[in-house]
Design a protein around this motif. Structure first.
Motif, PDB file in Angstrom:
ATOM      1  N   ASP A   1      31.011  43.140  45.626  1.00 47.14           N
ATOM      2  CA  ASP A   1      30.770  42.976  44.218  1.00 47.14           C
ATOM      3  C   ASP A   1      30.373  44.560  43.707  1.00 47.14           C
ATOM      4  OD1 ASP A   1      30.220  42.288  41.872  1.00 47.14           O
ATOM      5  OD2 ASP A   1      28.300  40.794  42.345  1.00 47.14           O
ATOM      6  N   ASN A   2      31.109  45.087  43.163  1.00 48.33           N
ATOM      7  CA  ASN A   2      30.926  46.491  42.475  1.00 48.33           C
ATOM      8  C   ASN A   2      30.435  47.533  43.641  1.00 48.33           C
ATOM      9  OD1 ASN A   2      31.658  45.316  40.214  1.00 48.33           O
ATOM     10  ND2 ASN A   2      29.954  46.160  39.012  1.00 48.33           N
ATOM     11  N   THR A   3      31.060  47.250  44.857  1.00 47.04           N
ATOM     12  CA  THR A   3      30.758  48.212  45.894  1.00 47.04           C
ATOM     13  C   THR A   3      31.866  48.872  46.331  1.00 47.04           C
ATOM     14  OG1 THR A   3      30.513  46.510  47.391  1.00 47.04           O
ATOM     15  CG2 THR A   3      28.388  46.941  46.491  1.00 47.04           C
ATOM     16  N   MET A   4      33.051  48.368  46.156  1.00 49.79           N
ATOM     17  CA  MET A   4      34.418  49.040  46.597  1.00 49.79           C
ATOM     18  C   MET A   4      35.359  49.107  45.370  1.00 49.79           C
ATOM     19  SD  MET A   4      36.878  47.701  49.664  1.00 49.79           S
ATOM     20  CE  MET A   4      35.647  47.754  50.871  1.00 49.79           C
ATOM     21  N   VAL A   5      36.092  50.002  45.626  1.00 49.82           N
ATOM     22  CA  VAL A   5      37.528  49.992  44.767  1.00 49.82           C
ATOM     23  C   VAL A   5      38.501  50.312  45.738  1.00 49.82           C
ATOM     24  CG1 VAL A   5      36.338  51.013  42.434  1.00 49.82           C
ATOM     25  CG2 VAL A   5      37.341  52.802  44.195  1.00 49.82           C
ATOM     26  N   ALA A   6      39.748  49.493  45.494  1.00 44.76           N
ATOM     27  CA  ALA A   6      40.673  49.912  46.622  1.00 44.76           C
ATOM     28  C   ALA A   6      42.001  49.685  46.206  1.00 44.76           C
ATOM     29  CB  ALA A   6      40.321  48.936  47.666  1.00 44.76           C
ATOM     30  N   LYS A   7      42.955  50.272  47.151  1.00 41.83           N
ATOM     31  CA  LYS A   7      44.478  49.891  46.921  1.00 41.83           C
ATOM     32  C   LYS A   7      45.174  49.247  47.990  1.00 41.83           C
ATOM     33  CE  LYS A   7      48.215  50.054  44.602  1.00 41.83           C
ATOM     34  NZ  LYS A   7      48.580  48.749  45.347  1.00 41.83           N
ATOM     35  N   THR A   8      45.930  48.441  47.879  1.00 39.61           N
ATOM     36  CA  THR A   8      46.702  47.957  49.145  1.00 39.61           C
ATOM     37  C   THR A   8      47.873  48.760  49.086  1.00 39.61           C
ATOM     38  OG1 THR A   8      47.804  46.051  47.561  1.00 39.61           O
ATOM     39  CG2 THR A   8      45.804  45.700  48.466  1.00 39.61           C
ATOM     40  N   GLY A   9      48.667  48.485  50.305  1.00 37.40           N
ATOM     41  CA  GLY A   9      50.064  49.003  50.350  1.00 37.40           C
ATOM     42  C   GLY A   9      50.762  47.986  51.108  1.00 37.40           C
ATOM     43  N   SER A  10      52.226  47.886  50.914  1.00 34.22           N
ATOM     44  CA  SER A  10      52.888  47.155  51.860  1.00 34.22           C
ATOM     45  C   SER A  10      54.512  47.330  51.494  1.00 34.22           C
ATOM     46  CB  SER A  10      52.644  45.393  51.198  1.00 34.22           C
ATOM     47  OG  SER A  10      51.645  44.981  51.358  1.00 34.22           O
ATOM     48  N   ALA A  11      54.894  47.736  52.641  1.00 32.74           N
ATOM     49  CA  ALA A  11      56.471  48.207  52.524  1.00 32.74           C
ATOM     50  C   ALA A  11      56.874  47.952  54.159  1.00 32.74           C
ATOM     51  CB  ALA A  11      56.437  49.425  52.251  1.00 32.74           C
ATOM     52  N   ASP A  12      58.203  48.292  54.421  1.00 33.22           N
ATOM     53  CA  ASP A  12      58.794  48.250  55.738  1.00 33.22           C
ATOM     54  C   ASP A  12      58.141  49.174  56.638  1.00 33.22           C
ATOM     55  OD1 ASP A  12      60.666  47.530  57.456  1.00 33.22           O
ATOM     56  OD2 ASP A  12      61.869  49.213  57.244  1.00 33.22           O
ATOM     57  N   LYS A  13      57.585  48.592  57.788  1.00 30.24           N
ATOM     58  CA  LYS A  13      56.520  49.532  58.703  1.00 30.24           C
ATOM     59  C   LYS A  13      55.376  50.048  58.267  1.00 30.24           C
ATOM     60  CE  LYS A  13      60.264  49.273  61.809  1.00 30.24           C
ATOM     61  NZ  LYS A  13      59.880  48.339  63.341  1.00 30.24           N
ATOM     62  N   ALA A  14      54.795  49.566  57.300  1.00 25.74           N
ATOM     63  CA  ALA A  14      53.738  50.004  56.670  1.00 25.74           C
ATOM     64  C   ALA A  14      52.878  48.869  55.990  1.00 25.74           C
ATOM     65  CB  ALA A  14      53.974  51.054  55.833  1.00 25.74           C
ATOM     66  N   ILE A  15      51.810  48.677  56.557  1.00 29.62           N
ATOM     67  CA  ILE A  15      50.847  47.690  55.728  1.00 29.62           C
ATOM     68  C   ILE A  15      49.211  48.748  55.807  1.00 29.62           C
ATOM     69  CG2 ILE A  15      49.181  45.818  55.924  1.00 29.62           C
ATOM     70  CD1 ILE A  15      52.345  45.261  55.248  1.00 29.62           C
ATOM     71  N   THR A  16      49.098  49.118  54.680  1.00 32.61           N
ATOM     72  CA  THR A  16      48.103  50.240  54.451  1.00 32.61           C
ATOM     73  C   THR A  16      46.877  49.652  53.372  1.00 32.61           C
ATOM     74  OG1 THR A  16      49.085  51.160  52.681  1.00 32.61           O
ATOM     75  CG2 THR A  16      49.825  51.997  54.872  1.00 32.61           C
ATOM     76  N   PHE A  17      45.718  50.316  53.369  1.00 37.94           N
ATOM     77  CA  PHE A  17      44.936  50.020  52.491  1.00 37.94           C
ATOM     78  C   PHE A  17      43.775  51.071  52.783  1.00 37.94           C
ATOM     79  CE2 PHE A  17      40.502  47.663  51.793  1.00 37.94           C
ATOM     80  CZ  PHE A  17      40.728  46.837  50.452  1.00 37.94           C
ATOM     81  N   GLY A  18      43.267  51.493  51.306  1.00 44.41           N
ATOM     82  CA  GLY A  18      42.658  52.466  51.240  1.00 44.41           C
ATOM     83  C   GLY A  18      41.471  52.492  49.982  1.00 44.41           C
ATOM     84  N   GLY A  19      40.510  53.173  49.836  1.00 46.22           N
ATOM     85  CA  GLY A  19      39.797  53.218  48.724  1.00 46.22           C
ATOM     86  C   GLY A  19      38.366  54.123  48.790  1.00 46.22           C
ATOM     87  N   MET A  20      37.394  53.548  48.096  1.00 52.21           N
ATOM     88  CA  MET A  20      36.070  54.121  48.188  1.00 52.21           C
ATOM     89  C   MET A  20      35.002  52.829  48.178  1.00 52.21           C
ATOM     90  SD  MET A  20      33.268  54.564  45.808  1.00 52.21           S
ATOM     91  CE  MET A  20      33.764  54.265  44.230  1.00 52.21           C
ATOM     92  N   LEU A  21      33.974  53.335  49.134  1.00 50.69           N
ATOM     93  CA  LEU A  21      32.746  52.274  49.149  1.00 50.69           C
ATOM     94  C   LEU A  21      31.600  53.338  48.640  1.00 50.69           C
ATOM     95  CD1 LEU A  21      33.264  51.411  52.998  1.00 50.69           C
ATOM     96  CD2 LEU A  21      33.065  49.889  51.068  1.00 50.69           C
ATOM     97  N   SER A  22      30.688  52.593  47.863  1.00 50.90           N
ATOM     98  CA  SER A  22      29.863  53.164  47.068  1.00 50.90           C
ATOM     99  C   SER A  22      28.509  52.593  47.885  1.00 50.90           C
ATOM    100  CB  SER A  22      29.610  52.534  45.824  1.00 50.90           C
ATOM    101  OG  SER A  22      28.452  52.903  44.910  1.00 50.90           O
ATOM    102  N   THR A  23      27.937  54.003  48.261  1.00 51.84           N
ATOM    103  CA  THR A  23      26.813  53.660  49.302  1.00 51.84           C
ATOM    104  C   THR A  23      25.689  54.571  48.936  1.00 51.84           C
ATOM    105  OG1 THR A  23      26.880  56.048  50.814  1.00 51.84           O
ATOM    106  CG2 THR A  23      28.735  54.085  51.148  1.00 51.84           C
ATOM    107  N   ALA A  24      24.422  54.149  49.411  1.00 54.27           N
ATOM    108  CA  ALA A  24      23.290  54.963  49.049  1.00 54.27           C
ATOM    109  C   ALA A  24      23.226  56.519  49.140  1.00 54.27           C
ATOM    110  CB  ALA A  24      22.008  54.311  49.942  1.00 54.27           C
ATOM    111  N   ASP A  25      24.008  56.585  50.132  1.00 53.10           N
ATOM    112  CA  ASP A  25      24.443  58.388  50.453  1.00 53.10           C
ATOM    113  C   ASP A  25      25.407  58.865  49.668  1.00 53.10           C
ATOM    114  OD1 ASP A  25      22.216  58.301  52.099  1.00 53.10           O
ATOM    115  OD2 ASP A  25      23.626  57.344  53.980  1.00 53.10           O
ATOM    116  N   GLY A  26      26.031  58.023  48.645  1.00 47.21           N
ATOM    117  CA  GLY A  26      27.051  58.640  47.727  1.00 47.21           C
ATOM    118  C   GLY A  26      28.570  57.955  48.193  1.00 47.21           C
TER     119      GLY A  26
END
Length: 450
Positions: free
Chosen positions: A354-379
């Motif tokens: 809940d308002n602690t992560m922004v992210a993007k998915t990825g799906s293609a042949d030979k590629a299932i991916t995920f990435g983004g940003m976690l909001s933490t107390a340290d930045g």
């Protein structure tokens, strides 16, 4: 704010366990997983500890051994490409940039006739809704100029048209199709001709519409009077948000070409990010395989490059000086129950962040991916996970996503998460008040249309 493993299991990972049980024979290769803090300049390989593995039946059955070499190696990234395109577009144009389309009106050869020409700006959402808005406003202006019949209609090479540009919001599968089917000169001509004949409300000869290049048309204007009108698109940050949350393939390919294409991105990556061909190999903006000389070519990017690019996007948005402040949540899908729809929410338990992560998915042949940003107390912390299922679809794909969910959850549990302020805004509409047709200042020889 620590995430409760029990809570997430109830929300999604209990489902993951049952799915994993049904995919025991599925084959998935872990290519790389890495993370980097906002204050850092080096990406770190991620592997669960012995204690974390002992606490997870999923990790027990799927151990990882990501090395520093893996973090620096290039792999297929699928739709994480859209984050790269977003970073490039925001850096070059700014989050409040609006694509400006101009409509030129010049006299015809007979009284009561006129000619229309459209000068595009590579607006990636020039579809049925925007065209309707343009021509609904244009018709009374033509009437006021005594133009009752369109003698010729032309447009330049920067005016792609896709009538169903907004249909992905109700038909998600449409947005995941090959963008080359819709982003091409034949599609533009056919869609535009169909609209002009049936929906424009104008009378004219639309049987032979076609491209007149920008340079050639500007030369033509030197000898004729004209009136020029313009409309503007929705702002870039909303466009980026829409294409990222829906993983919509058409707009990022258009954006990528507007910015200069593959060669221009190489230069941008080298000059701004200090990344070279060993780090990034981009063929288009969406991540859908590009057909080049009859061969499928996939965007290949290292995990290290991905987190550096996300860091650049974050810093660019924070540093932007405009009418308001911006953050990554303005251009990517946000975790939390308020998100109307996103592939993040649908595939990776986005509602639990809940308002602690922004992210993007990825799906293609030979590629299932995920990435983004976690909001933490340290930045902010940037992360990416790149896997390669043996086959696309079915058990292999399901297993890859279950493993990714568990790995990202494990990374998140190591952090003290901190909520960022963001209000969910819902889906982007195709037009707004800046889609109003306005007359441009005169830039033509003496004389005017009556």
């Amino acid at each position: 704010m620590m995430i409760s493993r029990k809570l997430v299991y109830v929300a999604s990972l209990s489902l993951g366990l049952s799915l994993l049980a049904s995919t025991a024979m599925a084959k998935v290769e872990m290519n790389a997983m890495c993370f980097m803090k906002q204050s850092e300049s080096t990406a770190h390989a991620f592997n669960p500890t012995k204690e974390e593995i002992a606490d997870s039946s999923i990790l027990k059955k799927n151990p990882t051994n990501v090395t520093d070499a893996d973090v620096d190696a290039k792999f297929r990234i699928a739709s994480l490409s859209k984050v790269i395109t977003t970073d490039w577009a925001i850096a070059k144009l700014g989050p409040e940039y609006r694509f400006k389309t101009k409509i030129y009106v010049t006299p015809g050869t007979k009284a009561g006739n006129c000619n229309l020409h459209i000068e595009g700006d590579m607006d990636p959402y020039m579809g049925r809704e925007m065209l309707t808005r343009i021509f609904t406003q244009l018709k009374p202006k033509l009437t006021a100029q005594s133009c009752k019949y369109i003698e010729t209609f032309s447009y330049d090479q920067y005016f792609p048209v896709y009538l169903d540009a907004m249909k992905h919001q109700t038909n998600h599968d449409l947005g995941w199709e090959d963008p080359a089917r819709y982003f091409n000169s034949t599609k533009t001509k056919n869609d535009l001709a169909a609209f002009l004949k049936v929906k424009s409300g104008l009378k004219g000869d639309f049987s032979n519409i076609g491209v007149v290049t920008k340079d050639r048309y500007q030369e033509y204007l030197k000898g004729v009077p004209s009136k020029v009108y313009s409309v503007k698109s929705r702002p870039l940050f909303m466009i980026a948000k829409d294409m990222n949350k829906y993983s919509y393939n058409y707009p990022p390919n258009v954006l990528f070409e507007k910015l200069g294409g593959a060669e221009a991105y190489k230069k941008f990556a080298a000059d701004r990010l200090k990344l070279d061909g060993e780090d990034v190999e981009m063929y288009n903006g969406s991540g859908y395989p590009a057909m080049i000389d009859g061969k499928k070519m996939y965007n290949l990017v290292s995990c290290s490059a991905l987190v550096h690019i996300m860091q650049d996007l974050d810093k660019t948005l924070e540093a932007y000086k405009g009418t308001r402040k911006f953050q990554m949540a303005d251009v990517m899908a946000v975790g939390g129950p308020g998100e109307s729809y996103s592939t993040f929410k649908g595939l990776y338990a986005g509602g639990t962040y809940d308002n602690t992560m922004v992210a993007k998915t990825g799906s293609a042949d030979k590629a299932i991916t995920f990435g983004g940003m976690l909001s933490t107390a340290d930045g902010d912390m940037y992360f990416a996970v790149l896997t390669s299922p043996e086959t696309y679809g079915g058990a292999d794909t399901t297993k890859a996503r279950v493993i990714i969910r568990e790995l990202v959850q494990t990374l998140a549990e190591r952090q003290k998460l901190k909520k960022f302020e963001y209000k969910q805004i819902g889906d982007m509409n195709a037009t707004d008040d800046q889609s109003t047709l306005v007359e441009e200042p005169k830039q033509t020889p003496a004389g005017s249309l009556k």
